[in-house]
Motif scaffolding. Structure first.
Motif, PDB file in Angstrom:
ATOM      1  N   GLN A  68      36.750  -9.117  89.392  1.00 15.12           N
ATOM      2  CA  GLN A  68      36.940 -10.511  88.951  1.00 15.12           C
ATOM      3  C   GLN A  68      38.197 -11.115  89.582  1.00 15.12           C
ATOM      4  OE1 GLN A  68      36.250 -11.037  84.573  1.00 15.12           O
ATOM      5  NE2 GLN A  68      36.252  -8.785  84.600  1.00 15.12           N
ATOM      6  N   GLN A 107      39.906 -14.449  96.225  1.00 20.45           N
ATOM      7  CA  GLN A 107      39.149 -14.451  97.476  1.00 20.45           C
ATOM      8  C   GLN A 107      39.626 -13.368  98.444  1.00 20.45           C
ATOM      9  OE1 GLN A 107      39.464 -18.837  98.155  1.00 20.45           O
ATOM     10  NE2 GLN A 107      37.228 -18.638  98.276  1.00 20.45           N
ATOM     11  N   GLU A 116      37.683 -11.722  93.262  1.00 20.56           N
ATOM     12  CA  GLU A 116      36.861 -12.916  93.471  1.00 20.56           C
ATOM     13  C   GLU A 116      37.718 -14.177  93.362  1.00 20.56           C
ATOM     14  OE1 GLU A 116      33.774 -13.596  90.579  1.00 20.56           O
ATOM     15  OE2 GLU A 116      33.364 -15.507  91.611  1.00 20.56           O
TER      16      GLU A 116
END
Lengths: 524, 524
Positions: free
Chosen positions: B238, B244, B241
């Motif tokens: 998470q 990035q 993400e």
């Protein structure tokens, strides 16, 4: 002394202990990334003090109590009990001999032992080695500039980082090639020759010849004591005539101070010439007293100048000494030692040489002990192997990378006896042989391998500490000093020169190069 | 400790003794000629250590034996017997309070007593005061730049001139306005707050999550222990993400080190982010562990970055913290402390401000303790009066002249409470009065007198040592620190600023000016 460390060493020690990794075998290296003062070499120093620290390494009950008060309250009590049992008995230290010529990225010290202890030693070893090596290197540079004949005196106590900084400065300047120190305690503790005569305050404390007491001095060969103030005063007009200065301008307090000092130390008379004016007062006063002493059979030993253009004054003073020697038929006058001080730097020494000065003794303080060209060597201490695995630190700064694995370091010499390359190999690799071609990768020259054939190969490190004991005899301070001078003498002039020297190549073996590459790949 | 001096102090002592002048009353002043670092002020420090030295001042039998071995063989035995009786019981010391703002040429210390003792104290007092004042001033400059909110941590032990240099650095940096030190021994000896968490070596000692042991952590509120490595690993995708970045690039050894540290210090978790790559590894690992801790009720307290563009990284890190805080609904994430280190200088701090960095804590080592902008304060110690006569040293260097006579120093304040001038008067002169016009001669502005009217007048020196005893209560270290900050706060911004400040005027009275002129004439 075990508490002389950074707190994070102790918090990390707890981290290791809590994770049950405190006894994992580890190895660390102490090295620097760049040679100081834009030179191509350094002198490694601080080993003997590091070994003394290791021998005594242990946390006292008071240390533990203090640590309990500063670590987080969640720290388990068992840790402190463990810490009280920790010492350096399982640590092995190998090192270059104290006073060795060393180069960037080559380990000065290699430390092996249980991870927790290896970690706890970091800050203290850095503290003991960094400044020692820096100031020894600085001293070596002054010695290279001055040449072997000029006497170099360390006088930086008042400019050092407190008493202990001053003592370190005296000790490691001596190792680097100085002849003596003004620091009496350093003389007592380390047996370094101490020297020093008189300061302006002594001169300023006199105002007239009437203050001189006692006034008489017995000639060297015995006989009737002579009134030295009168005798010195009787020389003054002749000296002033020779020097073409007015006897009225000569400071009588200064003359009184010189006479008084000569009566106290007739065999060691030295004059500090610049309390008032060197040429119009200090020098005529000195010559008058020295000539008076000469009549009684004593030889003055030197003068010192502490302000103004030192090279120029030294030549004027020598000219006057020659003139006096010849006019008054005192041949030894020509060779009276001329000492200088006052913020002497490398540039000052270069200037003295350029000006063909007549200086014999140079006293250096601030620019020796504070190393203003680079006040820190920036030594680092990095884990290179933990639990059998080589470590690599890969950061944004290329220069901050470490070279993984425990190593043996070889110094390769050419046929002329000059070292031309230091080669780091993995410990398990066979030693290179003299006369055989080797494939190496020079650090900082990325890419291809190169071939070298050493005429001689030397293993750089010796094991100095094992099983809680110093296991290699440590040389005396004068021996360390000689060792350093000999090592500097072997270095080729291209690497030894102080300005824009040729960088000394440090290389790794093919095998170490491969390991480096693999680890790099793996951690990307 | 009495031997911690230059040999010439002892040879001069013999000179005085031999001339029967050793008990002549004398006065000396300790001062510096120029404010350090091109600033207009300094902090005076080292007084308490100087007083400790005075109280213990005495030559031991071993000291005397050593001196006998290094002084010329003609030195009379009675001198050594006398030296064994010498102490500081007849010395009086007055000084500015420790931590005072001081200016060039104004005495920090005034020493009165028998000539021989006053002379013998010179080098040691210089050694104890010079570096102390220099590093306190350096610390004060960093504090002025950083402002009151940023936390400043001294971490220079490994870069100092040995152990004692490191301790001095810690102590006097604290006086100058630092908040804490990494030096554990300084914490124990002086009660300075100590801080520090983790270094690269800890991170590098882990290679995978399998090494984490123990693995469980009990939630803050109690309950079932939770497997922290798994929990942290579950957060990683998470976080990656959000940031990035690729989860594959995140170093698992680093994650293991963070988790292990968090289990050891769940209430004090901090992450060192730059062992591998801050944005692609250190920061995602930290966030994953901090979010896992958050689930168990704990708050992470900070991160540190030790390489690269620190201001820029601090802003990126803050942005990530804000994003995490908002995305995962953990509001305290926004305020996680960001610490930086790595060769921080005054320029670095100026850069941080210019870049509007998000840095909360700054660790400073080399550029604090070695004072590379000026590694020595250049304090001097000069006789100003001997046997009732004021002394003047008149040399080729105008700047090296001393101001004769024993003095009282007044600090003159304007109506806004800013000091605007220090005024040296002869001791026997009446004190200037607030609101009355004074005729003064500002040093360095040759020629005419000027007129000033102070709103308030403060006497600068207090008597700290008399009859062998410290006779004024010494403040605690935190009190000295507060005193220094208050004194800096009073200073007008024009004198306080670090670059091209307005020089602070130091003046002498009409009467002292006349004495100066007379002595100058007399010695020409």
């Amino acid at each position: 002394m075990a508490l002389l460390t950074d707190l994070y060493q102790v918090t990390m020690a707890y981290g290791y202990w809590r994770a049950g990794r405190h006894r994992v075998p580890a190895a660390a290296e102490l090295f620097f990334r760049r040679c100081p003062f834009r030179g191509a070499f350094a002198l490694g120093a601080g080993l003997a003090e590091g070994l003394r620290f290791l021998r005594a390494f242990r946390f006292s009950a008071a240390d533990i109590a203090y640590l309990r008060s500063v670590l987080p309250s969640t720290t388990e009590e068992d840790f402190f009990e463990y810490l009280a049992t920790v010492d350096a008995s399982e640590v092995t230290i190998s090192s270059v001999p104290e006073g060795s010529v060393v180069f960037s990225r080559v380990p000065l010290l290699q430390v092996k032992g249980p991870l927790l202890v290896v970690q706890l030693l970091e800050t203290t070893l850095l503290c003991l080695v960094s400044y020692a090596s820096l100031v020894a290197t600085n001293a070596a540079r002054f010695r290279l500039l001055a040449g072997p004949a000029t006497k170099l005196m360390e006088m930086g106590l008042r400019r050092a980082q407190g008493p202990d900084g001053g003592l370190s400065a005296s000790k490691y300047s001596y190792i680097g090639g100085f002849d003596c120190t003004s620091n009496v305690l350093a003389g007592k503790l380390y047996g370094i020759p101490v020297q020093g005569t008189v300061a302006h305050s002594f001169i300023m404390s006199f105002t007239s010849l009437a203050e001189v007491e006692p006034r008489v001095l017995t000639p060297l060969a015995g006989g009737e004591p002579v009134d030295l103030p009168s005798l010195a005063e009787s020389w003054l007009p002749q000296v002033c005539e020779l020097l073409q200065v007015s006897p009225d301008k000569v400071n009588r307090g200064e003359l009184a101070a010189f006479v008084s000092y000569a009566i106290s130390f007739p065999r060691n008379f030295q004059g500090l010439l610049d309390t008032y004016c060197v040429m119009r007062s200090g020098l005529p006063n000195f010559c008058a007293v020295a000539l008076a002493l000469n009549q009684l059979g004593y030889r003055a030993i030197g003068v010192r100048v502490d302000s103004g253009d030192l090279a120029k004054q030294s030549k004027e003073i020598r000219r006057v000494f020659r003139a006096c020697g010849s006019r008054f038929q005192v041949p030894w006058f020509e060779t009276i030692s001329i000492a200088v001080s006052n913020d002497i730097s490398e540039e000052s020494l270069e200037d003295f040489i350029r000006e063909r000065s007549e200086i014999n003794v140079i006293g250096i303080g601030t620019n020796l002990v504070t190393c203003p060209l680079q006040p820190s060597l920036g030594c680092i201490y990095k884990l290179v192997k933990v639990n059998g695995f080589p470590c690599l630190k890969l950061t944004e700064d290329e220069e901050k990378m470490t070279i993984p694995g425990t190593k043996t370091v070889y110094r390769l010499y050419d046929a002329d006896g000059h070292p031309f390359m230091d080669l780091m190999a993995l410990e398990e690799e066979p030693a290179p042989s003299a006369g055989q071609e080797l494939t190496v990768h020079v650090l900082g020259r990325s890419g291809e391998a190169s071939k070298v054939t050493p005429a001689t190969v030397e293993t750089l490190h010796r094991t100095y500490f094992r099983d809680g004991q110093v296991c290699e005899e440590l040389p005396s301070l004068p021996e360390v000093r000689s060792y350093a001078q000999a090592a500097l003498g072997q270095l080729s002039p291209a690497h030894r020169r102080l300005h824009e020297p040729e960088p000394y190549p440090v290389a790794i073996t093919e095998k170490l190069h491969l390991l480096f590459g693999e680890l790099r790949q793996a951690s990307l």
